[in-house]
Design an enzyme around this catalytic site. Structure first.
Site, mmCIF file in Angstrom:
data_model
loop_
_atom_site.group_PDB
_atom_site.id
_atom_site.type_symbol
_atom_site.label_atom_id
_atom_site.label_comp_id
_atom_site.label_asym_id
_atom_site.label_seq_id
_atom_site.Cartn_x
_atom_site.Cartn_y
_atom_site.Cartn_z
ATOM 1 C CG ASP A 1 -3.882 5.940 1.149
ATOM 2 O OD1 ASP A 1 -4.345 5.590 1.279
ATOM 3 O OD2 ASP A 1 -3.518 6.878 1.666
ATOM 4 C CD GLU B 1 -8.626 5.117 -1.077
ATOM 5 O OE1 GLU B 1 -9.161 4.911 -0.240
ATOM 6 O OE2 GLU B 1 -7.588 5.853 -0.686
ATOM 7 C CG HIS C 1 -9.243 -0.143 4.975
ATOM 8 N ND1 HIS C 1 -8.428 -0.496 3.976
ATOM 9 C CD2 HIS C 1 -8.360 0.689 5.323
ATOM 10 C CE1 HIS C 1 -7.867 0.715 3.327
ATOM 11 N NE2 HIS C 1 -7.440 1.486 4.413
ATOM 12 C CG ASP C 2 -10.818 3.644 4.414
ATOM 13 O OD1 ASP C 2 -10.844 2.979 5.649
ATOM 14 O OD2 ASP C 2 -10.200 3.390 3.149
ATOM 15 C CG ASP D 1 -2.677 0.963 0.981
ATOM 16 O OD1 ASP D 1 -2.046 1.784 0.737
ATOM 17 O OD2 ASP D 1 -3.361 0.277 1.609
HETATM 18 C C1 GLC Z 1 -7.383 5.856 2.339
HETATM 19 C C2 GLC Z 1 -7.481 5.260 3.357
HETATM 20 C C3 GLC Z 1 -7.225 5.200 4.711
HETATM 21 C C4 GLC Z 1 -6.669 5.984 5.267
HETATM 22 C C5 GLC Z 1 -7.027 7.585 4.512
HETATM 23 C C6 GLC Z 1 -6.196 7.856 5.031
HETATM 24 O O1 GLC Z 1 -8.604 6.307 2.299
HETATM 25 O O2 GLC Z 1 -7.975 3.365 2.665
HETATM 26 O O3 GLC Z 1 -7.778 4.104 5.872
HETATM 27 O O4 GLC Z 1 -7.138 7.155 6.227
HETATM 28 O O5 GLC Z 1 -6.729 7.234 2.597
HETATM 29 O O6 GLC Z 1 -4.190 8.118 4.353
#
Ligand code: GLC
Length: 533
Positions: free
Chosen positions: A202, A265, A327-328, A100
């Site tokens: 990310d 993402e 995970h979000d 990641d």
């Molecule tokens: C992304 C991740 C999340 C994190 C955010 C900041 O959305 O998936 O878990 O808090 O980025 O890095």
């Protein structure tokens, strides 16, 4: 068979949240040796690639999404040597490993930021985004942190504010600075050279901000009572046209190595999302498609419309992908209920494109209510009631204390249902979600129609039904999902005269069917291999 497709097109990705997958040393936190111990399970399940949420050194203000060193492993998770070992054992099994990459921001404890904040003329100052206070002493603009509160914090030493789209401990890097770009590209090269097969990147759509940092306009849809940070449209702090040039550079770095993948993402509606494939497919290979997660209403009509929209919007040669959870986001079994989650799993694993599975969803793991004193997620702390701890609880392996996850005290509470909802139990139960997932993955792997074939909607007059045909060479596979609360009988003889049931979300149905009268129970999905004439 000559590879007509890349591995990342036909493979299935499984997201591991390392803190919660398997603890090997009893500290209550998952680690790399733990993941290695579970490779047998992942291989049995039928997973081809694992993506690990961040394992880099971090103060863990956002559980690893606040990186203090891009080219090492946090001792909490293990050592670089243990990562190498995990990668090599995964590779021996034919499994890929994705890391990641968190390039939008670093930890405020990263040496770059420590230097940057030491004085206004430090060479690292311009690696981050600094502005003078507004005339009233407040933040330079109205931008809001995704976790709640302003997106700016005042650095008292130097008297300027720095930007953080997330936690104050996650300072946004300045991607207009070529030195920042090179530093992150070098980190990518470090991991690629070690054999990492790719990155999930990310918040890639946030990397670059409007050069003038103008105020964001109010969101007319926002209503009082909703989280404050959704009050404004994110017009100027994400999805800027210049981001594509950066992504092109990242892609060039990946292309220096053989057959690596970049997954971005990106939470955007389809028509904006598809721009991230790049003008000449020189963007990310897979811009994450979260539209099944963000879909307002879960019904056959909405899902069919979404799938057709996506299929139409993809650029020529752009490879689709689908996601049900991460995970979000609240767990799919909690969003939809257990029966509908089985249909959703069938959908995910039979649509055209690369699926990403979130750990535990193969068991139907549900969100775990976290008492307020145990909330640890920075978003949950800043915006009570909207935390992400519930979907991050430990993997449920067996019925022993600690659920087979740990011999110590788990960092987040275990689900109360773990004694019955766990891998060991479900491996023995042919009706379980795990058995269904395992079976669908097996089917998908064996079927070119499913893992690489074309997609076509099959029209039906039933409003609660979504049916589609996957096809490769002479192989045709029909998927029928009855999302309604009543059983239906359908005439699908337009597709062919007869078929064989290959999977069912309901009772284990098998055998031959004539397609002029296919029966489905309420909330049942079927996969039917069409008989060749
Ligand atoms: C992304 C991740 C999340 C994190 C955010 C900041 O959305 O998936 O878990 O808090 O980025 O890095």
């Amino acid at each position: 068979m000559k590879a007509s497709h890349h591995w990342w097109q036909t493979d299935v990705v499984y997201q591991i949240y390392p803190r919660s997958f398997q603890d090997s040393n009893g500290d209550g936190i998952g680690d790399l040796p733990g993941i290695r111990q579970r490779l047998d399970y992942l291989q049995w399940l039928g997973i081809d690639a694992i993506w690990l949420s961040p394992i880099f050194p971090s103060p863990m203000a956002d559980f690893g999404y606040d990186v203090a060193n891009y080219v090492d492993v946090d001792p909490m998770f293990g050592t670089l040597a243990e990562l190498d070992q995990l990668v090599s054992e995964a590779h021996q099994r034919g499994m890929r490993v994705l890391l990641d990459l968190v390039p939008n921001h670093s930890s405020d404890e990263h040496p770059w930021f420590v230097a940057a904040r030491s004085s206004r003329d430090n060479p690292y100052r311009d690696w981050y985004i600094w502005r003078d206070p507004a005339p009233d002493g407040g933040p330079p603009n109205n931008w809001l942190s995704h976790f709640g509160g302003p997106a700016w914090s005042l650095d008292p030493t130097t008297g300027q504010y720095y930007l953080h789209l997330f936690d104050p401990k996650q300072a946004d890097l300045n991607w207009r600075n070529p030195a920042v770009r090179q530093a992150i590209y070098d980190a990518m090269r470090f991991w690629f050279a070690r054999g990492i097969d790719g990155f999930r990147i990310d918040v890639i759509w946030m990397l670059i901000k409007h050069p003038d940092l103008p105020d964001n306009p109010p969101d007319p849809q926002w209503k009082p009572g909703q989280p404050e940070q959704h009050r404004l449209l994110r017009r100027h702090d994400q999805h800027q046209p210049e981001v594509h040039a950066i992504i092109r550079e990242m892609r060039m770095v990946a292309d220096e190595y053989q057959d690596r993948v970049l997954i971005g993402e990106i939470y955007l509606p389809i028509d904006d999302l598809v721009a991230y494939y790049g003008e000449n497919l020189d963007g990310v290979h897979l811009p994450f498609n979260f539209n099944l997660v963000t879909l307002g209403e879960w019904n056959a009509h909405a899902i069919r419309a979404l799938v057709e929209h996506y299929e139409r919007a993809l650029p020529p040669g752009g490879w689709p992908n689908w996601v049900l959870g991460n995970h979000d986001q609240p767990r799919v079994a909690s969003r939809l209920g257990q029966s509908m989650a089985r249909l959703a799993q069938m959908l995910l694993l039979t649509l055209r494109g690369t699926p990403t599975l979130y750990y535990g969803d193969e068991l139907g793991m549900e969100d775990v209510p976290i008492p307020s004193e145990l909330v640890v997620d920075p978003q949950g702390i800043r915006t009570p009631g909207h935390g992400r701890d519930p979907e991050r609880t430990p993997m449920q392996w067996d019925a022993t204390p600690g659920a087979g996850f740990t011999t110590g005290t788990p960092w987040l509470p275990l689900a109360v249902d773990y004694p019955s909802r766990n891998v060991t139990r479900q491996q023995d139960d042919p009706q379980s979600m795990l058995a269904l997932t395992h079976h669908l993955l097996e089917l998908r792997r064996a079927s070119a129609a499913l893992n690489r074939g074309s997609y076509a909607t099959v029209a039906t007059s039933e409003p609660d039904l979504f049916a589609y045909l996957r096809q490769a060479g002479g192989e045709q596979v029909l998927v029928i999902l009855n999302m309604g609360a009543t059983p239906v009988t359908l005439d699908l003889s337009s597709v062919g005269p007869t078929g064989t049931i290959a999977a069912s979300t309901g009772m284990q149905r098998t055998g031959h069917v004539t397609l002029d009268a296919v029966m489905l129970d309420a909330v049942e999905g079927l996969v039917i291999a069409i008989d060749e004439d």
